[in-house]
Enzyme design. Structure first.
Site, PDB file in Angstrom:
ATOM      1  N   GLU A 288      10.848   1.115  22.403  1.00  0.00           N
ATOM      2  CA  GLU A 288       9.751   1.207  21.285  1.00  0.00           C
ATOM      3  C   GLU A 288       9.174  -0.125  21.083  1.00  0.00           C
ATOM      4  OE1 GLU A 288       9.195   4.368  20.875  1.00  0.00           O
ATOM      5  OE2 GLU A 288      11.232   5.049  21.758  1.00  0.00           O
ATOM      6  N   CYS A 322       6.962  -2.439  12.588  1.00  0.00           N
ATOM      7  CA  CYS A 322       6.157  -2.117  13.643  1.00  0.00           C
ATOM      8  C   CYS A 322       5.100  -0.781  13.456  1.00  0.00           C
ATOM      9  CB  CYS A 322       6.802  -1.286  14.912  1.00  0.00           C
ATOM     10  SG  CYS A 322       8.106  -0.427  14.057  1.00  0.00           S
TER      11      CYS A 322
HETATM   12  P1  NAD Z   1       9.665  -9.879  20.679  1.00  0.00           P
HETATM   13  O1  NAD Z   1       9.081  -8.907  21.846  1.00  0.00           O
HETATM   14  O2  NAD Z   1       9.168 -11.248  20.597  1.00  0.00           O
HETATM   15  O3  NAD Z   1      11.537  -9.795  21.143  1.00  0.00           O
HETATM   16  C1  NAD Z   1      11.925  -8.591  21.352  1.00  0.00           C
HETATM   17  C2  NAD Z   1      13.190  -8.992  22.006  1.00  0.00           C
HETATM   18  O4  NAD Z   1      12.764  -9.145  23.631  1.00  0.00           O
HETATM   19  C3  NAD Z   1      13.927 -10.143  21.784  1.00  0.00           C
HETATM   20  O5  NAD Z   1      15.368 -10.017  21.672  1.00  0.00           O
HETATM   21  C4  NAD Z   1      13.550 -11.107  22.552  1.00  0.00           C
HETATM   22  O6  NAD Z   1      14.563 -12.333  22.604  1.00  0.00           O
HETATM   23  C5  NAD Z   1      13.395 -10.333  23.940  1.00  0.00           C
HETATM   24  N1  NAD Z   1      12.409 -11.182  24.870  1.00  0.00           N
HETATM   25  C6  NAD Z   1      11.617 -12.017  24.781  1.00  0.00           C
HETATM   26  N2  NAD Z   1      11.028 -12.348  25.912  1.00  0.00           N
HETATM   27  C7  NAD Z   1      11.843 -11.919  26.833  1.00  0.00           C
HETATM   28  C8  NAD Z   1      11.896 -11.850  28.300  1.00  0.00           C
HETATM   29  N3  NAD Z   1      10.938 -12.429  29.160  1.00  0.00           N
HETATM   30  N4  NAD Z   1      12.927 -11.000  28.826  1.00  0.00           N
HETATM   31  C9  NAD Z   1      13.667 -10.425  28.209  1.00  0.00           C
HETATM   32  N5  NAD Z   1      13.788 -10.157  26.680  1.00  0.00           N
HETATM   33  C10 NAD Z   1      12.975 -10.934  26.182  1.00  0.00           C
HETATM   34  O7  NAD Z   1       9.612  -8.924  19.520  1.00  0.00           O
HETATM   35  P2  NAD Z   1       9.987  -9.367  18.144  1.00  0.00           P
HETATM   36  O8  NAD Z   1       9.001 -10.292  17.485  1.00  0.00           O
HETATM   37  O9  NAD Z   1      11.485  -9.317  17.968  1.00  0.00           O
HETATM   38  O10 NAD Z   1       9.718  -7.789  17.339  1.00  0.00           O
HETATM   39  C11 NAD Z   1       8.291  -7.638  17.011  1.00  0.00           C
HETATM   40  C12 NAD Z   1       7.633  -6.608  17.869  1.00  0.00           C
HETATM   41  O11 NAD Z   1       8.696  -5.502  18.047  1.00  0.00           O
HETATM   42  C13 NAD Z   1       6.369  -6.003  17.461  1.00  0.00           C
HETATM   43  O12 NAD Z   1       5.446  -5.942  18.502  1.00  0.00           O
HETATM   44  C14 NAD Z   1       6.759  -4.773  16.931  1.00  0.00           C
HETATM   45  O13 NAD Z   1       5.745  -3.794  16.866  1.00  0.00           O
HETATM   46  C15 NAD Z   1       8.050  -4.257  17.892  1.00  0.00           C
HETATM   47  N6  NAD Z   1       8.732  -3.405  17.161  1.00  0.00           N
HETATM   48  C16 NAD Z   1       8.506  -1.848  17.562  1.00  0.00           C
HETATM   49  C17 NAD Z   1       9.272  -1.055  16.986  1.00  0.00           C
HETATM   50  C18 NAD Z   1       9.161   0.570  17.314  1.00  0.00           C
HETATM   51  O14 NAD Z   1       9.979   1.275  16.903  1.00  0.00           O
HETATM   52  N7  NAD Z   1       8.179   0.530  17.948  1.00  0.00           N
HETATM   53  C19 NAD Z   1      10.171  -1.252  15.746  1.00  0.00           C
HETATM   54  C20 NAD Z   1      10.414  -2.721  15.579  1.00  0.00           C
HETATM   55  C21 NAD Z   1       9.627  -3.638  16.191  1.00  0.00           C
END
Ligand code: NAD
Length: 535
Positions: A288, A322
């Site tokens: 998501e 989100c």
């Molecule tokens: P992010 O993408 O920065 O991080 C998400 C996770 O991915 C973290 O645990 C991070 O450490 C990990 N990550 C980062 N780079 C990575 C890599 N190269 N390989 C593997 N893992 C990696 O997101 P965030 O800032 O924590 O959250 C915000 C984002 O999440 C926004 O885009 C928001 O829209 C989305 N979000 C979506 C929903 C939904 O239900 N659609 C819900 C909550 C948040």
């Protein structure tokens, strides 16, 4: 004997008004917090390492909340082994035995653990108590209780058995471990991503967000108190790419449960596709991801309701949901009334340390987010197609504070109307009332399709929007703000670049963590081999 679990109900949201017991308990929990050394959790044991990362409160970036141990390749390998060691005994438990653990977690969280997790969420992620309560306490209790109930009902539909035969479908977990990668913005999502596969009998490697390590640690304490057996969920903090590399090159990798930005999910999908020949099975991929969520008003809409939806849907939790409204399409006839009401509300909105319960907003999550959002605002302010309506101020001295910012944009394809910003910035496009059909196309042309809200009092306009925007949002709101989905009421998820739309908080998500076995049992096996046509 019946094994039916209790009927779930949504956890009541406490008010925290002056004089309430919950207010006193929260303030005591906040006052009691001391900097903490957070371990990894491997095979049920807290593991401290020599490599540590400090973490701070976003609203007071000099306030150190603690240090977290980071995993090296050896600890990651050990955590992966722990998922293997725990797999057979956890998978062999009945659904009722597994459910018991999560129902107990819900009761602890609803009662004695509530302010422990709320306080961590308030401090670590800069949520006001209202935002922490609906997330860390209520939504997480709801995920636990409703998922238990959904899991119980999943196997009710069984295949037909003709006379002499018993056909049945049997629930099994996936044939390997699940890797859960979680975002900073919801403690409940972070806990549910490992918990939902675990409820279905899987063992899990969990990599939390580096910006929510305190809340993730509390969740592991909660699971442990609730009786989760060692090794079922193993938490590792550390270098995201390195942990992911080790997890995704493991033969037993069987599923990814991800929530976070679109870019990261796309790159994970590519990595998994490239590693496919290594795996024992085709991994399940549930992600998501980002959104560019809309509010669309028809000329028959109520401007008072629109202004409230813009402020609540756009600025609560600093726009870091989100589902947060970030692009708004308003008819010219309603603009003045909507703007005036929104400005009236925003004059009363304050932001600051959420431990001061008077505030409506806290800080954005970290310096990187502050730079990204403040950069977009300043680029907007120097762009002739953009006009500042409210806010615009960004203050970094004490914490990462960004004022709720309302911008008027005169181009539907402007970056402010199309790209996810994930901060307290709402862009408004004012359209001529007679161009409504054109606007429907603008709303639908987004790359994202997570949430969207339409406002109208004219029923035929609602029907027209419903048809035109059928694929524009996975969660579609009529005369309501686009945020605040409740488990058991509005299953959550979106399409297009917003995710695989597997609807967290619904039975549909749980089915992704099962691999069914069909069993045909013949009571009296046949012994002959000839068919009549051979005579
Ligand atoms: P992010 O993408 O920065 O991080 C998400 C996770 O991915 C973290 O645990 C991070 O450490 C990990 N990550 C980062 N780079 C990575 C890599 N190269 N390989 C593997 N893992 C990696 O997101 P965030 O800032 O924590 O959250 C915000 C984002 O999440 C926004 O885009 C928001 O829209 C989305 N979000 C979506 C929903 C939904 O239900 N659609 C819900 C909550 C948040």
């Amino acid at each position: 004997m019946t094994t039916r679990p209790p009927v779930p109900r949504n956890e009541p949201v406490l008010s925290y008004g002056p004089g309430t017991p919950e207010r006193g308990e929260l303030l005591s929990a906040l006052a009691a917090h001391q900097p903490e050394e957070l371990p990894l959790w491997i095979g049920g044991e807290p593991v401290h390492t020599g490599d540590r990362q400090p973490f701070y409160a976003p609203h007071d970036h000099r306030r150190k909340l603690g240090e977290a141990s980071l995993a090296s390749a050896a600890e990651i390998a050990r955590a992966l082994e722990a998922t293997t060691e725990a797999r057979a005994s956890w998978a062999a438990r009945s659904q009722a035995e597994r459910s018991r653990v999560f129902l107990r977690a819900a009761e602890l969280l609803s009662g004695p653990f509530r302010q422990r997790l709320n306080a961590a969420t308030l401090l670590n992620q800069s949520k006001t108590i209202q935002q922490a309560e609906i997330d860390a306490a209520c939504e997480l209790c709801d995920f636990f209780r409703f998922n238990v109930s959904f899991a119980d009902g999943l196997m009710e539909s069984q295949p037909y058995s003709p006379p002499g035969v018993w056909n049945r479908l049997e629930a099994r977990p996936l044939d390997g471990f699940v890797y859960a990668i979680t975002p900073f913005n919801f403690t409940s999502i972070a806990a549910n991503l490992p918990a939902a596969p675990a409820l279905m009998g899987n063992t899990v490697l969990w990599k939390p967000s580096p910006s929510a390590m305190l809340s993730a640690h509390r969740v592991m304490e909660l699971f442990t108190l609730a009786g989760l057996p060692p090794g079922v969920i193993n938490l590792v903090n550390g270098d995201a790419a390195a942990i992911t590399q080790q997890a995704l090159t493991h033969r037993d990798f069987a599923g990814l449960h991800y929530t976070g930005s679109t870019t990261v999910f796309r790159s994970l999908w590519g990595q998994i596709a490239a590693e496919l020949p290594r795996y024992r099975s085709y991994p399940r991929l549930v992600g998501e991801t980002g959104g560019k969520d809309f509010i669309l008003a028809h000329p028959s809409a109520d401007p008072q309701a629109l202004a409230a939806a813009i402020v609540l849907g756009g600025f609560e939790y600093q726009g870091q949901k989100c589902s947060a409204a970030s692009r708004v399409y308003l008819p010219r006839s309603l603009w003045t009334a909507t703007r005036e009401r929104a400005l009236e509300i925003l004059r009363e909105v304050t932001l600051g340390d959420p431990a001061d319960l008077r505030h409506f907003m806290g800080a954005v999550i970290h310096e990187g987010a502050f730079e990204r959002i403040s950069g977009a605002i300043s680029r907007g302010l120097s762009d002739p197609r953009v006009t500042l309506v409210a806010g615009g101020g960004c203050h970094r001295e004490v914490g990462w504070f960004i004022e709720p910012t309302l911008l008027l944009v005169d181009d539907p394809s402007h970056a402010l109307m199309t790209e996810e910003l994930f901060g307290p910035v709402v862009s408004v496009l004012v359209y001529d009332d007679d161009r409504f059909e054109q606007v429907l196309r603008w709303v639908d042309q987004s790359d994202y399709a997570l949430t969207g809200a339409v406002f109208a009092r004219d029923a035929s306009a609602l029907a027209q929007m419903d048809r035109a925007l059928r694929f524009a949002a996975g969660n579609y709101y009529v005369n309501d703000k686009p945020t605040g989905a409740v488990v058991g009421q509005q299953p959550f998820g979106g399409g297009r670049l917003s995710g695989t739309n597997d609807k967290a908080g619904s039975p549909h998500n749980l089915t992704r963590w099962m691999s069914l076995r069909t069993v045909k049992e013949t009571f009296v096996p046949r012994t002959g081999w000839r068919y009549p046509h051979q005579d």
